[in-house]
Design an enzyme around this catalytic site. Structure first.
Site, short mmCIF file in Angstrom:
data_model
loop_
_atom_site.label_atom_id
_atom_site.label_comp_id
_atom_site.label_asym_id
_atom_site.label_seq_id
_atom_site.Cartn_x
_atom_site.Cartn_y
_atom_site.Cartn_z
N CYS A 164 -9.58 -22.38 -40.41
CA CYS A 164 -10.10 -22.54 -39.01
C CYS A 164 -10.48 -24.05 -39.45
O CYS A 164 -10.47 -24.73 -40.12
CB CYS A 164 -11.20 -21.64 -38.80
SG CYS A 164 -12.72 -22.08 -39.70
N GLU B 111 -12.29 -20.29 -47.27
CA GLU B 111 -12.06 -21.56 -47.71
C GLU B 111 -13.14 -22.55 -47.71
O GLU B 111 -13.27 -23.37 -48.65
CB GLU B 111 -11.15 -22.17 -46.68
CG GLU B 111 -9.81 -21.40 -46.55
CD GLU B 111 -9.83 -20.39 -45.21
OE1 GLU B 111 -10.91 -19.85 -45.11
OE2 GLU B 111 -8.82 -20.30 -44.55
ZN LIG Z 1 -12.81 -20.81 -41.64
#
Ligand SMILES: [Zn+2]
Length: 164
Positions: free
Chosen positions: A90, A62
């Site tokens: 995250c 990402e």
């Molecule tokens: Zn991440």
């Protein structure tokens, strides 16, 4: 946002993310994949994890995607896009999504479910911090959908045998 708002298009695009995560694993990286789609569901960018092959601690799928798309699209365009990803972003990736100004996130499995898979594996010491909590501290209403049970099995299948 609740799981009830998941559409067939969302599930189709999450399944594509699972394929991207398989390609990442096959190329020697951790099994994570994501993509960016516009409002019609057209895929604008696909990105697998590159942490290992690029020796980059920020090589999560990402964050890497956000770096690439922020060079190619305006913040106004990105706000109307959706980032689809196999596992909940995250804290680092949520930050990149926030700063890059993508307005909607759809993920397949939760960070908690991922943590149960990876355990204490040194390659993925998960940060137990939901992306919704990160976005809630910001100044814009990023919509989050996930986990999506309809896509979980295909995502988990790519992780099988990787972390043990
Ligand atoms: Zn991440």
């Amino acid at each position: 946002m609740t799981v009830a708002t998941v559409t067939k298009k969302d599930i189709r695009l999450l399944k594509r993310c699972a394929e991207i995560s398989r390609e990442a694993r096959e190329s020697g990286n951790t099994p994570f994949g994501c993509l960016l789609a516009d409002e019609e569901g057209n895929i604008l960018w696909e990105q697998g994890n590159v942490e290992i092959t690029e020796s980059a601690c920020t090589g999560h799928a990402e964050t890497k995607l956000m770096e690439e798309v922020s060079r190619r699209f305006s913040k106004e365009q990105l706000w109307n896009c959706t980032l689809y990803t196999t596992a909940e972003p995250c804290a680092m990736c949520s930050g990149a999504i926030y700063w890059g100004n993508v307005g909607r996130v759809v993920y397949g499995i939760s960070e908690k479910a991922l943590g149960e898979l990876t355990g204490n594996h040194p390659q993925n010491p998960t940060l137990d911090l939901p992306c919704r909590d990160v976005f809630a501290r910001g100044r814009k209403p990023i919509a989050v959908i996930g986990p999506v049970p309809e896509a979980a099995e295909g995502i988990l299948a790519v992780h099988r045998g990787y972390w043990s």
